[in-house]
Design a protein around this motif. Structure first.
Motif, PDB file in Angstrom:
ATOM      1  N   LEU A 295      33.015  66.258  12.050  1.00  0.00           N
ATOM      2  CA  LEU A 295      34.061  66.438  13.055  1.00  0.00           C
ATOM      3  C   LEU A 295      35.115  67.437  12.592  1.00  0.00           C
ATOM      4  CD1 LEU A 295      34.554  62.790  14.368  1.00  0.00           C
ATOM      5  CD2 LEU A 295      33.512  64.724  15.574  1.00  0.00           C
ATOM      6  N   ASN A 296      35.445  67.425  11.310  1.00  0.00           N
ATOM      7  CA  ASN A 296      36.388  68.418  10.789  1.00  0.00           C
ATOM      8  C   ASN A 296      35.837  69.830  10.956  1.00  0.00           C
ATOM      9  OD1 ASN A 296      38.982  67.671   9.640  1.00  0.00           O
ATOM     10  ND2 ASN A 296      37.865  66.348   8.246  1.00  0.00           N
ATOM     11  N   LEU A 297      34.567  70.018  10.614  1.00  0.00           N
ATOM     12  CA  LEU A 297      33.967  71.351  10.704  1.00  0.00           C
ATOM     13  C   LEU A 297      33.828  71.803  12.157  1.00  0.00           C
ATOM     14  CD1 LEU A 297      31.212  71.208   7.923  1.00  0.00           C
ATOM     15  CD2 LEU A 297      33.530  72.140   7.784  1.00  0.00           C
ATOM     16  N   LEU A 298      33.388  70.890  13.026  1.00  0.00           N
ATOM     17  CA  LEU A 298      33.249  71.237  14.437  1.00  0.00           C
ATOM     18  C   LEU A 298      34.606  71.527  15.069  1.00  0.00           C
ATOM     19  CD1 LEU A 298      30.535  68.663  15.542  1.00  0.00           C
ATOM     20  CD2 LEU A 298      30.278  71.150  15.519  1.00  0.00           C
ATOM     21  N   SER A 299      35.605  70.727  14.718  1.00  0.00           N
ATOM     22  CA  SER A 299      36.949  70.938  15.262  1.00  0.00           C
ATOM     23  C   SER A 299      37.486  72.311  14.875  1.00  0.00           C
ATOM     24  CB  SER A 299      37.880  69.838  14.748  1.00  0.00           C
ATOM     25  OG  SER A 299      39.204  70.057  15.189  1.00  0.00           O
ATOM     26  N   ASN A 300      37.315  72.684  13.612  1.00  0.00           N
ATOM     27  CA  ASN A 300      37.761  74.009  13.166  1.00  0.00           C
ATOM     28  C   ASN A 300      37.005  75.116  13.891  1.00  0.00           C
ATOM     29  OD1 ASN A 300      39.737  73.223  11.388  1.00  0.00           O
ATOM     30  ND2 ASN A 300      38.546  73.598   9.545  1.00  0.00           N
ATOM     31  N   ALA A 301      35.693  74.938  14.018  1.00  0.00           N
ATOM     32  CA  ALA A 301      34.876  75.972  14.654  1.00  0.00           C
ATOM     33  C   ALA A 301      35.318  76.210  16.093  1.00  0.00           C
ATOM     34  CB  ALA A 301      33.401  75.572  14.604  1.00  0.00           C
ATOM     35  N   VAL A 302      35.581  75.133  16.827  1.00  0.00           N
ATOM     36  CA  VAL A 302      36.042  75.266  18.209  1.00  0.00           C
ATOM     37  C   VAL A 302      37.440  75.867  18.248  1.00  0.00           C
ATOM     38  CG1 VAL A 302      36.741  73.972  20.266  1.00  0.00           C
ATOM     39  CG2 VAL A 302      34.584  73.412  19.118  1.00  0.00           C
ATOM     40  N   LYS A 303      38.310  75.367  17.376  1.00  0.00           N
ATOM     41  CA  LYS A 303      39.716  75.795  17.380  1.00  0.00           C
ATOM     42  C   LYS A 303      39.855  77.293  17.125  1.00  0.00           C
ATOM     43  CE  LYS A 303      42.370  73.168  14.995  1.00  0.00           C
ATOM     44  NZ  LYS A 303      43.045  72.561  13.813  1.00  0.00           N
ATOM     45  N   PHE A 304      39.033  77.830  16.227  1.00  0.00           N
ATOM     46  CA  PHE A 304      39.194  79.223  15.830  1.00  0.00           C
ATOM     47  C   PHE A 304      38.197  80.155  16.492  1.00  0.00           C
ATOM     48  CE2 PHE A 304      40.791  76.833  12.008  1.00  0.00           C
ATOM     49  CZ  PHE A 304      42.124  76.945  12.377  1.00  0.00           C
ATOM     50  N   SER A 305      37.585  79.684  17.580  1.00  0.00           N
ATOM     51  CA  SER A 305      36.703  80.537  18.383  1.00  0.00           C
ATOM     52  C   SER A 305      37.461  81.032  19.606  1.00  0.00           C
ATOM     53  CB  SER A 305      35.460  79.761  18.831  1.00  0.00           C
ATOM     54  OG  SER A 305      34.586  79.537  17.748  1.00  0.00           O
ATOM     55  N   HIS A 306      37.126  82.235  20.015  1.00  0.00           N
ATOM     56  CA  HIS A 306      37.741  82.795  21.217  1.00  0.00           C
ATOM     57  C   HIS A 306      37.122  82.167  22.459  1.00  0.00           C
ATOM     58  CE1 HIS A 306      39.663  85.769  18.702  1.00  0.00           C
ATOM     59  NE2 HIS A 306      38.488  86.150  18.222  1.00  0.00           N
ATOM     60  N   GLU A 307      37.789  82.313  23.576  1.00  0.00           N
ATOM     61  CA  GLU A 307      37.232  81.855  24.837  1.00  0.00           C
ATOM     62  C   GLU A 307      35.865  82.502  25.060  1.00  0.00           C
ATOM     63  OE1 GLU A 307      38.586  82.376  29.427  1.00  0.00           O
ATOM     64  OE2 GLU A 307      40.101  81.534  28.065  1.00  0.00           O
ATOM     65  N   LYS A 308      34.923  81.713  25.541  1.00  0.00           N
ATOM     66  CA  LYS A 308      33.518  82.096  25.727  1.00  0.00           C
ATOM     67  C   LYS A 308      32.792  82.284  24.400  1.00  0.00           C
ATOM     68  CE  LYS A 308      34.194  84.254  30.251  1.00  0.00           C
ATOM     69  NZ  LYS A 308      33.997  85.474  31.081  1.00  0.00           N
TER      70      LYS A 308
END
Length: 202
Positions: A93-106
């Motif tokens: 969950l930590n890794l997925l949360s970071n990945a989503v948080k620091f990804s641009h829209e789309k």
């Protein structure tokens, strides 16, 4: 007056803020325990595909809000893993949360799992986000190690404890966290469990 539509928004904001604060406090408590190696690992037999599916479901709403796609792919012949179930969930969950948080829209986030040539179990969380500069790699693995100008795309979010905690929890499992990143292109976080933590599916 009672029944005002704004009240539901207020409740949602209070709930989100409370959840955010609770997450930060939990991370601080975990770091204070794991750093001196006082944290006990409670091993159990884990179906990795099921664990990844559970974490993916938990992250779907956040990914939808961020307008980021979230995909998963697990090798069909993947053996079961001997690990701490709660801590594995925390890592993912930590890794997925970071990945989503620091990804641009789309943007795109994926989580995959397989065994490598050495027989280790490798779980990868990859994103198409802003990436991490080489000179910041060491800093982001330190407690509270946020690099605002290069890594944190949304200042004020998070505590800077997530990756430090992931790194420490993997160390307690005898595993490693390996990071491959290119600024402006994305990041792949690899968590690698040693072959001795592999269990037969028989």
């Amino acid at each position: 007056p009672l029944g005002n539509e704004k009240y539901s928004d207020y409740v949602e904001n209070i709930s989100a803020a409370g959840g955010h604060l609770l997450g930060i406090l939990s991370d601080i408590l975990d770091v204070s325990t794991v750093e001196p190696r006082e944290l006990d690992i409670e091993d159990s037999e884990i179906d990795i595909a099921a664990a990844i599916k559970e974490c993916k479901i938990m992250m779907l709403e956040r990914a939808d809000i961020a307008k980021v796609s979230l995909a998963s792919l697990v090798a069909g012949d993947l053996p079961r893993l001997r690990a701490d179930r709660r801590r594995l969930r925390q890592i993912l969950l930590n890794l997925l949360s970071n990945a989503v948080k620091f990804s641009h829209e789309k943007g795109k986030v994926s989580i995959t799992a397989e065994t490598d040539a050495a027989g280790a179990i490798v779980i990868r969380v990859a994103d198409t986000g802003i990436g991490i500069a080489p000179e910041n790699m060491e800093k982001i693995l330190q407690p509270f190690g946020q690099v605002k100008e290069a890594y944190v795309g949304k200042p004020g979010e998070g505590s800077g404890l997530g990756l430090s905690l992931v790194n420490s929890l993997m160390d307690l499992h005898g595993g490693t966290l390996d990071i491959d990143s290119t600024p402006g292109e994305g990041t792949t976080m690899n968590i690698i469990f040693p072959p001795e933590r592999m269990l037969s599916n028989a």
